[in-house]
Design an enzyme around this catalytic site. Structure first.
Site, PDB file in Angstrom:
ATOM      1  N   MET A  78       0.811  -1.210   0.000  1.00  0.00           N
ATOM      2  CA  MET A  78       0.000   0.000   0.000  1.00  0.00           C
ATOM      3  C   MET A  78       0.850   1.269   0.000  1.00  0.00           C
ATOM      4  O   MET A  78       2.053   1.230   0.237  1.00  0.00           O
ATOM      5  CB  MET A  78      -0.942   0.004   1.203  1.00  0.00           C
ATOM      6  CG  MET A  78      -1.960  -1.131   1.185  1.00  0.00           C
ATOM      7  SD  MET A  78      -3.062  -1.112   2.615  1.00  0.00           S
ATOM      8  CE  MET A  78      -4.023   0.375   2.298  1.00  0.00           C
ATOM      9  N   HIS A  79       0.208   2.387  -0.284  1.00  0.00           N
ATOM     10  CA  HIS A  79       0.722   3.754  -0.083  1.00  0.00           C
ATOM     11  C   HIS A  79       1.774   4.207  -1.085  1.00  0.00           C
ATOM     12  O   HIS A  79       2.129   5.383  -1.100  1.00  0.00           O
ATOM     13  CB  HIS A  79       1.301   3.928   1.333  1.00  0.00           C
ATOM     14  CG  HIS A  79       0.471   3.366   2.435  1.00  0.00           C
ATOM     15  ND1 HIS A  79      -0.818   3.764   2.678  1.00  0.00           N
ATOM     16  CD2 HIS A  79       0.748   2.410   3.364  1.00  0.00           C
ATOM     17  CE1 HIS A  79      -1.292   3.110   3.717  1.00  0.00           C
ATOM     18  NE2 HIS A  79      -0.369   2.277   4.145  1.00  0.00           N
ATOM     19  N   ASP A 236      -2.617  -5.021   0.578  1.00  0.00           N
ATOM     20  CA  ASP A 236      -2.070  -6.307   1.017  1.00  0.00           C
ATOM     21  C   ASP A 236      -2.702  -6.860   2.285  1.00  0.00           C
ATOM     22  O   ASP A 236      -2.993  -8.063   2.367  1.00  0.00           O
ATOM     23  CB  ASP A 236      -0.547  -6.230   1.172  1.00  0.00           C
ATOM     24  CG  ASP A 236      -0.069  -5.035   1.990  1.00  0.00           C
ATOM     25  OD1 ASP A 236      -0.895  -4.322   2.584  1.00  0.00           O
ATOM     26  OD2 ASP A 236       1.155  -4.826   2.030  1.00  0.00           O
TER      27      ASP A 236
END
Length: 482
Positions: A78-79, A236
């Site tokens: 992520m991110h 995830d």
């Protein structure tokens, strides 16, 4: 029988899992790729992801009937900030979730824009790991590159875009950008204005089980497969929770990977007090709370490989069992910390060392320190009205029997170990999305079996309750020195 592929785009490697329509695993393949780190910087080249994906795709299907492939979905780190220009060329390396360069941008968002406004607009406050502060950093430090931005996407969505030509993301992954209005499931106009971007720069939003399109004809031809359907998938931790069978309120999934997470499904949107946990959309279309500590299994790897220069995990387990020292503490903040402290300057520390301290004592303190840090997150959820009856555990750290038992005792929960994974969860998202099966009522997910259960030991629970009270005082006491 139809088959489905789950793609887990991780920080150190990509993993693909092939399942049939009953959820049986038919094959798995993985491949590593480079991670570029220096100081607070942590980056990857998206082209490396694509090359690893296509390599694993062919390896996965080498001995399989390719005509049976019906669909594919994703689990993704992520991110991360992936930027493309108007010609779909990568503008710069992806800035990853564990990159800490945006401290000033994070402070600006939290202190100048204000945490109250961020919470109202997005359901979260700013963390250096989130996407928005990274985008502000590029705007402030790489102005020419910023002017060339046409598309802003998350890591897994780059692979989906290359595969289908569809510019898309899902709500669970988009929740970690800090420019999604999580409660109302739409891009936040206020945040886009602050960031200096518009909605045309952002992907279309989908539920995690939505089919976004098909594989491109040239991809299908090159790899000798049908034009299979592509389901957008999830971040995830949300995908891993599906792979572990965690979909309902009252359950929690613990991940002991490079980072550590507590994943908590909720039926309703919850805004945690002081935003010390993340409030995100779940794969089910409902919500979840998540606490993330930046160093989990990586603390043990650092200790054994970097410090002791001895990656003998079996001997380390023996040393831990032989440890008689219960007065040693470890703060696992080797990469700063996200939940609940939100402090990029936090540092790791041993407290209580003496001439009699052994490496087994120190190894045990590391496992306990990670467990205590995850309990910090769980306690916040409890204080916000969440109740739990069981937990599952996954990730590389969960291979340790003794760590799983420590976790059960520290959290005072039965902990179930299974062989679920992010790639398996992604494959299940493909199967359920394409066949329009409700995740919460899925026979396949409800029948996922654990390989072992770790039950809390009453005397150890009481001991760790006392030790945790001391642990909670350590970070506030040392914060000024960090």
């Amino acid at each position: 029988m139809k088959t489905y592929i789950g793609v887990d785009l991780g920080t150190s490697s990509i993993k693909l899992t092939l399942i049939d329509s009953l959820g049986n695993i038919l094959n798995e393949v993985s491949k590593d790729y480079p991670l570029y780190q220096k100081g607070l910087y942590s980056e990857q080249n998206p082209e490396d992801w694509w090359e690893a994906f296509t390599f694993c795709f062919d390896k996965l299907l080498e001995q399989q009937d390719r005509d049976c492939l019906e669909g594919l979905s994703f689990s993704g780190q992520m991110h991360g900030l992936v930027l493309l220009d108007k010609n779909d060329r990568i503008i710069r390396s992806c800035i990853l979730w564990n990159d800490g360069r945006s401290e000033e941008e994070t402070k600006y968002l939290n202190d100048v824009v204000g945490k109250d406004k961020l919470s109202e607009w997005t359901g979260n406050i700013a963390y250096a790991g989130f996407t928005a502060p990274k985008l502000l950093w590029v705007k402030n430090h790489e102005k020419e590159l910023f002017q060339n931005i046409d598309k802003i996407m998350l890591p897994k969505d780059y692979i989906a875009y290359r595969l289908t030509g569809v510019f898309a993301t899902d709500y669970s992954d988009a929740s970690g950008t800090l420019y999604l209005d999580v409660k109302n499931k739409k891009w936040s106009e206020n945040m886009l204005q602050i960031l200096g971007i518009s909605e045309v720069n952002l992907p279309k939003l989908f539920e995690s089980t939505d089919v976004i399109g098909q594989a491109k004809e040239e991809f299908a031809y090159k790899h000798k497969v049908p034009k299979f359907k592509v389901v957008i998938g999830a971040g995830d931790n949300a995908a891993s929770a599906i792979g572990m069978g965690i979909v309902n309120e009252g359950e929690v999934n613990i991940s002991l990977g490079t980072s550590g997470t507590i994943f908590i499904p909720t039926n309703n949107y919850i805004l945690p007090k002081e935003n010390t946990l993340h409030s995100f959309v779940n794969t089910t279309g409902k919500y979840h709370l998540m606490g993330c500590i930046l160093s989990a299994a990586s603390t043990r790897k650092w200790w054994l490989e970097n410090v002791l220069v001895d990656a003998d995990y079996i001997q380390d387990e023996t040393d831990i069992r032989n440890s008689q020292n219960d007065d040693l503490y470890f703060l696992p903040y080797l990469s700063g910390e996200r939940s609940p402290h939100n402090d990029v300057n936090a540092k790791g520390a041993f407290i209580g060392l003496t001439h009699n301290t052994t490496k087994g004592d120190m190894s045990k303190a590391i496992l306990e320190g990670v467990a205590f840090a995850l309990r910090d997150c769980l306690e916040i959820a409890i204080n916000n009205g969440c109740k739990f009856n069981k937990a599952t555990i996954c990730g590389g750290g969960s291979k340790s029997e003794i760590w799983n038992q420590i976790m059960s005792n520290v959290l005072n929960l039965p902990i179930y170990k299974s062989e679920g994974s992010g790639s398996f969860g992604a494959a299940l998202l493909a199967l359920h999305g394409i066949n329009n099966i409700n995740l919460e009522n899925s026979e396949i997910i409800n029948k996922l079996k654990s390989t072992k259960v770790y039950l809390p030991e009453k005397d150890k629970v009481e001991f760790y309750n006392s030790k945790y009270k001391v642990f909670r005082k350590l970070y506030p006491s040392l914060k000024a020195y960090f």
